[in-house]
Design an enzyme around this catalytic site. Structure first.
Site, PDB file in Angstrom:
ATOM      1  N   LYS A  79       0.841  -1.205   0.000  1.00 51.20           N
ATOM      2  CA  LYS A  79       0.000   0.000   0.000  1.00 51.20           C
ATOM      3  C   LYS A  79       0.876   1.254   0.000  1.00 51.20           C
ATOM      4  CE  LYS A  79      -3.789  -2.500   1.982  1.00 51.20           C
ATOM      5  NZ  LYS A  79      -4.397  -3.098   3.170  1.00 51.20           N
ATOM      6  N   GLN A  86      -5.333  -2.105   9.280  1.00 50.44           N
ATOM      7  CA  GLN A  86      -5.109  -3.412   8.674  1.00 50.44           C
ATOM      8  C   GLN A  86      -5.740  -4.512   9.537  1.00 50.44           C
ATOM      9  OE1 GLN A  86      -3.456  -3.854   5.605  1.00 50.44           O
ATOM     10  NE2 GLN A  86      -4.236  -5.942   5.816  1.00 50.44           N
ATOM     11  N   ASP A 138     -11.769   1.980   3.251  1.00 47.29           N
ATOM     12  CA  ASP A 138     -12.062   0.552   3.081  1.00 47.29           C
ATOM     13  C   ASP A 138     -13.565   0.331   2.876  1.00 47.29           C
ATOM     14  OD1 ASP A 138      -9.967  -1.240   3.053  1.00 47.29           O
ATOM     15  OD2 ASP A 138      -9.704  -1.241   5.236  1.00 47.29           O
TER      16      ASP A 138
END
Ligand code: NAD
Length: 280
Positions: free
Chosen positions: A50, A94, A117
């Site tokens: 990322k 995460q 997300d």
């Protein structure tokens, strides 16, 4: 006839290039904060990827690596700080978090405007009614891969195997938004083989290596393999038995090099969207 392999690497590179070009053209200042707790090696790899994608796109990346013993309150405080930070447009925690965390409470703490997300309840609700700013990265990436085949989803039999909140359910919703006739299968589904064999578009998100075999696939289907499974020999493998299914499908995604790179590209796209919304 052998299937055409959908090149997720190339398509993701094109999406990232588009994000980079837009950021440069419109002089957008975009920042993404990635929070990782503990030292899970797979999570570490994802976070590094990322970071690299941010660099490529001209997005500033902020990384917070917290020890596994971090307490829930400390993580929530960090999220509050990032929510208030004008340089941070997107926040990604995460997952999975170590067991002592309440993941749901952590996700709900992220400002929905920075929830790149799209896991926050309010964003999930918006996706349900088709009025959204962000789409969850993996299902959105799968849709890009399906679009790349030129196959129109409208009216097609679409079967999604898996009903998780982060892949299966939103995937089904996105196919439905494009007028697919959608069936969601899961661990309690009866006659899975027959159901899957109806699919013009088959999406596998099970998390079991080589789960989808050729007898489950219709001739000429589009097969999207979301699974990422690590075999004992260290190799990555999808949920689809690639060698035999690729003899039957018209289009298929490989693992690695299919859905995985798309997830990160869509994250870059969501961060750009978040920056545009917050700067406007
Ligand atoms: P999950 O474990 O939350 O969900 C798995 C789903 O599979 C469940 O809904 C379950 O009902 C279903 N299932 C299990 N056994 C089944 C069976 N025998 N028959 C039918 N359905 C069955 O997993 P997830 O988070 O949705 O992830 C699925 C896979 O996708 C994993 O391999 C994961 O690593 C991968 N993944 C990849 C990406 C990516 O970027 N490529 C992103 C997220 C997840």
């Amino acid at each position: 006839m052998a299937a055409k392999i959908i090149d997720g690497k190339a398509i993701s590179a094109a999406v990232k290039e588009q994000v980079r070009a837009e950021i440069e053209r419109d002089k957008i200042k975009a920042g993404l904060a990635v929070v990782i707790v503990g030292d899970d090696p797979a999570s570490r790899v994802y976070v590094n990827n990322k970071k690299k994608a941010c660099e490529l796109c001209g997005i500033q990346s902020f990384e917070y690596a917290l020890p596994a013993e971090t307490e829930q309150n400390q993580l929530l405080e960090l999220i509050d700080t990032l929510n208030a930070d004008k340089n941070v447009n997107g926040i990604l925690v995460q997952l999975p978090l170590p067991d002592h965390f309440d993941e749901k409470a952590v996700i709900e703490r992220i400002s929905p405007l920075k929830d790149v997300d799209a896991f926050h309840e309010s964003n999930v609700g918006k996706i349900m009614i088709g009025n959204y700013a962000f789409l969850p990265c993996t299902p959105a990436g799968c849709m890009e891969l399906i679009h790349s085949t030129g196959v129109d989803v409208a009216g097609k039999e679409c079967v999604v195997i898996g009903r998780s909140n982060i892949v299966g359910k939103p995937m089904a919703m996105l196919l439905l938004h494009e007028n697919g006739t959608v069936t969601v299968c899961h661990s309690k589904t009866k006659n899975l083989t027959e159901v899957c064999r109806r699919a013009d578009i088959l999406v596998a998100a099970v998390g079991r290596p080589n789960f989808v075999t050729a007898d489950m696939v219709k001739d000429g289907a589009v097969v999207i393999d979301v699974g990422i499974n690590r075999l004992e020999n260290g190799k990555l493998c999808g949920d689809v038995k690639f060698d035999e299914v690729s003899e039957k499908a018209a289009y298929i995604t490989p693992v690695p090099g299919g859905v995985g790179p798309m997830t990160i590209a869509m994250l870059m796209k969501n961060t750009l969207t978040a920056a545009r919304i917050q700067n406007s």
